[in-house]
Design a protein around this motif. Structure first.
Motif, PDB file in Angstrom:
ATOM      1  N   GLY A 173      17.906   6.351   3.280  1.00 59.09           N
ATOM      2  CA  GLY A 173      18.423   5.353   2.358  1.00 59.09           C
ATOM      3  C   GLY A 173      17.978   5.696   1.059  1.00 59.09           C
ATOM      4  O   GLY A 173      16.997   6.183   0.801  1.00 59.09           O
ATOM      5  N   ALA A 174      18.677   4.926  -0.035  1.00 59.90           N
ATOM      6  CA  ALA A 174      18.039   5.036  -1.336  1.00 59.90           C
ATOM      7  C   ALA A 174      18.618   3.829  -2.216  1.00 59.90           C
ATOM      8  O   ALA A 174      19.536   3.515  -2.167  1.00 59.90           O
ATOM      9  N   THR A 184      15.320   7.380  -5.580  1.00 62.49           N
ATOM     10  CA  THR A 184      14.257   6.319  -5.913  1.00 62.49           C
ATOM     11  C   THR A 184      14.212   4.976  -5.092  1.00 62.49           C
ATOM     12  O   THR A 184      15.284   4.416  -4.409  1.00 62.49           O
ATOM     13  N   SER A 185      13.004   4.494  -5.038  1.00 63.42           N
ATOM     14  CA  SER A 185      12.904   3.218  -4.311  1.00 63.42           C
ATOM     15  C   SER A 185      12.021   2.363  -5.079  1.00 63.42           C
ATOM     16  O   SER A 185      11.178   2.655  -5.921  1.00 63.42           O
ATOM     17  N   PRO A 186      12.259   0.745  -4.841  1.00 63.27           N
ATOM     18  CA  PRO A 186      11.222   0.217  -5.677  1.00 63.27           C
ATOM     19  C   PRO A 186       9.799  -0.031  -5.104  1.00 63.27           C
ATOM     20  O   PRO A 186       8.951  -0.499  -6.083  1.00 63.27           O
ATOM     21  N   ASP A 187       9.878   0.297  -3.757  1.00 62.49           N
ATOM     22  CA  ASP A 187       8.108   0.223  -3.409  1.00 62.49           C
ATOM     23  C   ASP A 187       7.491   1.609  -3.089  1.00 62.49           C
ATOM     24  O   ASP A 187       8.078   2.586  -2.503  1.00 62.49           O
ATOM     25  N   VAL A 206      21.015  11.859   2.626  1.00 61.03           N
ATOM     26  CA  VAL A 206      20.942  10.488   1.968  1.00 61.03           C
ATOM     27  C   VAL A 206      22.165   9.817   2.152  1.00 61.03           C
ATOM     28  O   VAL A 206      23.176  10.360   1.596  1.00 61.03           O
ATOM     29  N   LEU A 207      22.363   8.627   2.819  1.00 59.63           N
ATOM     30  CA  LEU A 207      23.334   7.828   3.042  1.00 59.63           C
ATOM     31  C   LEU A 207      23.482   6.978   1.713  1.00 59.63           C
ATOM     32  O   LEU A 207      22.725   5.756   1.878  1.00 59.63           O
ATOM     33  N   ALA A 208      24.340   6.758   0.961  1.00 61.70           N
ATOM     34  CA  ALA A 208      24.454   6.143  -0.158  1.00 61.70           C
ATOM     35  C   ALA A 208      25.713   5.922  -0.770  1.00 61.70           C
ATOM     36  O   ALA A 208      26.583   6.770  -1.110  1.00 61.70           O
ATOM     37  N   ASP A 209      26.252   4.393  -0.749  1.00 63.32           N
ATOM     38  CA  ASP A 209      27.416   4.176  -1.370  1.00 63.32           C
ATOM     39  C   ASP A 209      27.509   4.518  -3.073  1.00 63.32           C
ATOM     40  O   ASP A 209      26.449   4.311  -3.312  1.00 63.32           O
ATOM     41  N   ALA A 210      28.726   4.379  -3.547  1.00 59.71           N
ATOM     42  CA  ALA A 210      28.858   4.739  -4.921  1.00 59.71           C
ATOM     43  C   ALA A 210      27.960   3.760  -5.822  1.00 59.71           C
ATOM     44  O   ALA A 210      27.666   4.376  -7.056  1.00 59.71           O
ATOM     45  N   SER A 211      27.643   2.658  -5.384  1.00 60.88           N
ATOM     46  CA  SER A 211      27.246   1.677  -6.441  1.00 60.88           C
ATOM     47  C   SER A 211      25.753   2.358  -6.800  1.00 60.88           C
ATOM     48  O   SER A 211      24.948   1.935  -7.768  1.00 60.88           O
ATOM     49  N   LYS A 212      25.136   3.134  -5.841  1.00 61.02           N
ATOM     50  CA  LYS A 212      23.858   3.419  -6.185  1.00 61.02           C
ATOM     51  C   LYS A 212      23.463   4.725  -7.263  1.00 61.02           C
ATOM     52  O   LYS A 212      22.623   4.847  -7.784  1.00 61.02           O
TER      53      LYS A 212
END
Length: 248
Positions: A173-174, A184-187, A206-212
């Motif tokens: 995930g991202a 990117t990740s916040p942590d 990487v599994l990511a919906d369009a909002s990312k």
């Protein structure tokens, strides 16, 4: 205004603005600041927005600034995530050694993956491991320190274990995907686990919906072309042409 109507109005205004202060919400709705604070506590508790010092932010914006809890993440873009994980599960071949990253989209993935005896899974998520076990899957869990927000295991024990393995494929995930900073990740600790695990995978997704897309969190863990990106929803035009983008 009825309490439910006021709560819905707060969610609508915060979502449209991205974030709002207690004072601005109180003025807009003609109620006291203490009423707004109570409302924000209620909305934060049921994962409709994120309460921050002095106000609230939308869950979308909070997802970039900090790691949301798994229940908070699970409320976002549910249909897109379901489409993504159905496509991703089909990529797991018989006899595979598979890595599954922590996260809300990958949590949905574990409900779809094959439970064949010759497929083995490694994950740094306690919640994912539990669900895989309940489905009868072979599963191994990394060591490390447990992060309560994301149920992820992080730190040197996690990365040391991952560095010993080679995965036929892996799913990550991202929090954000951008042309400048990649995935990117916040942590920092979670980003390091992602980076090490991704380096051990032959096929990386990487599994990511369009909002990312177009969003950037604090720490990069991969470049934009380090993995195929499986997505659903309205991807921004500037990313739609990517050769490693798989739209479902």
């Amino acid at each position: 205004m009825l309490a439910d109507d006021r709560l819905n109005a707060i969610v609508r205004m915060v979502t449209e603005a991205g974030s709002m202060s207690v004072a601005d919400l109180a003025e807009a709705l003609d109620v006291t600041a203490s009423t707004i604070r109570r409302d924000l506590q209620t909305l934060d508790r049921v994962h409709r927005l994120a309460k921050v010092h002095g106000g609230a932010t939308s869950l979308e914006r909070a997802h970039i600034a900090r790691d949301l809890t798994i229940p908070e993440r699970s409320e976002l873009h549910v249909d897109d995530k379901r489409a993504i994980v159905r496509a991703a599960a089909c990529l797991i071949e018989p006899g595979s050694f598979v890595y599954i990253d922590s996260g809300s989209t990958t949590l949905q993935l574990v409900s779809c993956v094959p439970a064949d005896a010759d497929v083995a899974y490694v994950t740094n998520s306690v919640g994912h491991a539990r669900r895989l076990m309940e489905r009868g899957c072979r599963v191994m869990v990394t060591g490390g320190e447990l992060k309560p927000e994301t149920e992820a295991l992080v730190g040197p024990d996690a990365t040391a274990m991952l560095a010993r393995y080679r995965f036929a494929c892996g799913f990550w995930g991202a929090n954000g995907i951008s042309k400048k900073h990649g995935m990117t990740s916040p942590d920092p600790l979670e980003a390091e686990v992602k980076r090490v695990a991704m380096g051990q995978g032959s096929r990386r997704y990487v599994l990511a919906d369009a909002s990312k897309f177009g969003m950037e969190a604090a720490v990069s863990f991969a470049t934009l072309d380090d993995a195929e990106i499986i997505t659903a929803g309205d991807v921004p035009d500037e990313y739609a042409h990517l050769s490693n983008l798989v739209r479902v």
